[in-house]
Scaffold this active site. Structure first.
Site, PDB file in Angstrom:
ATOM      1  CB  SER A  93      -0.911   0.017   1.226  1.00  0.00           C
ATOM      2  OG  SER A  93      -1.677  -1.164   1.289  1.00  0.00           O
TER       3      SER A  93
HETATM    4  N1  SAH Z   1      -0.573  -4.565   3.954  1.00  0.00           N
HETATM    5  C1  SAH Z   1      -0.044  -5.091   2.729  1.00  0.00           C
HETATM    6  C2  SAH Z   1      -1.091  -4.983   1.640  1.00  0.00           C
HETATM    7  C3  SAH Z   1      -1.072  -6.137   0.746  1.00  0.00           C
HETATM    8  S1  SAH Z   1      -2.321  -6.130  -0.500  1.00  0.00           S
HETATM    9  C4  SAH Z   1       1.206  -4.338   2.322  1.00  0.00           C
HETATM   10  O1  SAH Z   1       1.274  -3.129   2.562  1.00  0.00           O
HETATM   11  O2  SAH Z   1       2.109  -4.938   1.751  1.00  0.00           O
HETATM   12  C5  SAH Z   1      -3.547  -7.172   0.226  1.00  0.00           C
HETATM   13  C6  SAH Z   1      -3.144  -8.580   0.530  1.00  0.00           C
HETATM   14  O3  SAH Z   1      -4.308  -9.276   0.977  1.00  0.00           O
HETATM   15  C7  SAH Z   1      -2.625  -9.381  -0.670  1.00  0.00           C
HETATM   16  O4  SAH Z   1      -1.345  -9.861  -0.355  1.00  0.00           O
HETATM   17  C8  SAH Z   1      -3.618 -10.519  -0.825  1.00  0.00           C
HETATM   18  O5  SAH Z   1      -3.048 -11.744  -1.235  1.00  0.00           O
HETATM   19  C9  SAH Z   1      -4.195 -10.623   0.581  1.00  0.00           C
HETATM   20  N2  SAH Z   1      -5.496 -11.267   0.702  1.00  0.00           N
HETATM   21  C10 SAH Z   1      -6.557 -11.204  -0.146  1.00  0.00           C
HETATM   22  N3  SAH Z   1      -7.587 -11.935   0.331  1.00  0.00           N
HETATM   23  C11 SAH Z   1      -7.164 -12.489   1.515  1.00  0.00           C
HETATM   24  C12 SAH Z   1      -7.762 -13.342   2.494  1.00  0.00           C
HETATM   25  N4  SAH Z   1      -9.012 -13.804   2.389  1.00  0.00           N
HETATM   26  N5  SAH Z   1      -7.030 -13.684   3.574  1.00  0.00           N
HETATM   27  C13 SAH Z   1      -5.758 -13.246   3.737  1.00  0.00           C
HETATM   28  N6  SAH Z   1      -5.151 -12.447   2.843  1.00  0.00           N
HETATM   29  C14 SAH Z   1      -5.829 -12.059   1.751  1.00  0.00           C
END
Ligand code: SAH
Length: 220
Positions: free
Chosen positions: A61
């Site tokens: 993000s």
């Molecule tokens: N906070 C992270 C944001 C990652 S984007 C950062 O700053 O790096 C969101 C993430 O949520 C992705 O890696 C995706 O694979 C994950 N995601 C999507 N659905 C999910 C679920 N049901 N359970 C766990 N993770 C999930």
């Protein structure tokens, strides 16, 4: 490249002018080496004012989004947090700086493994990561004082509301449709839920039993 200086510049130009004022949040953003959480070839852009690709179709993000979500959680230092969507592990590190323990769930195994490695190389000992469907929560460890969802969801998954502390527990999540959401803050106290809406945002989808379904056409 002087990454420490880039972090200070990020705080001064992206966070403070947009209203982030919690000094503990600003200090954590000054401290955590964001460039180590992105693929090597984009490290020089790690402190830019945008989300960046981290592989597997997922993103880290934008710094401002990490800061505002963290500020909305109102962390004092003794909280037990559940994070859904570990991704790069960067937000996890920020939370680990500001709370007691962070439990984080990532759906994609390779990302969970990568995040675990970088967080342990940075000596975070208060972080626990597992692979799975975060929309189900982490029942054995509940209740949580705070829950942060870092992927866009049509609604806050019911299991997460149930696993939130009833003593002023807070959930922050991007809620909306596939391409646009708003940050929603939900406060739970004495069996009641109070909702506040905050800034518009765009996150990759939360895919799981209580989020978006895998076979919908925007599947990533
Ligand atoms: N906070 C992270 C944001 C990652 S984007 C950062 O700053 O790096 C969101 C993430 O949520 C992705 O890696 C995706 O694979 C994950 N995601 C999507 N659905 C999910 C679920 N049901 N359970 C766990 N993770 C999930």
């Amino acid at each position: 490249m002087d990454f420490k200086e880039l972090r200070e510049y990020m705080v001064r130009t992206q966070l403070i002018p947009r209203g982030i004022s919690d000094e503990r949040v600003l200090d954590a953003m000054r401290k955590v080496p964001r460039h180590l959480f992105v693929p090597e070839h984009i490290q020089p852009r790690a402190y830019d004012d945008m989300a960046l690709s981290i592989g597997e179709g997922q993103t880290i993000s934008q710094p401002y989004m990490v800061a505002i979500m963290t500020e909305l959680l109102e962390l004092k230092g003794d909280e037990k947090i559940l994070e859904i969507g570990t991704g790069s592990g960067y937000q996890t590190a920020i939370l680990a700086e500001l709370a007691k323990n962070v439990y984080s769930i990532e759906r994609i195994e390779q990302l969970a493994e990568r995040a675990k490695n970088i967080l342990s190389s940075l000596s975070y000992q208060n972080v626990f990561i597992k692979t799975g469907d975060g929309t189900l929560g982490w029942e054995e460890e509940s209740p949580f004082d705070r829950i942060l969802i870092t992927a866009g969801t049509p609604q806050i998954p019911q299991p997460l509301i149930e696993q939130l502390s009833d003593d002023n527990g807070i959930i922050v999540a991007p809620v909306g449709d596939r391409f646009s959401q708003v940050l929603l803050k939900v406060i739970k106290a004495k069996g009641k839920l109070e909702k506040e809406t905050h800034t518009p945002c765009v996150f990759v989808p939360l895919i799981g039993k209580h989020g978006w379904q895998k076979d919908e056409d925007y599947y990533v």
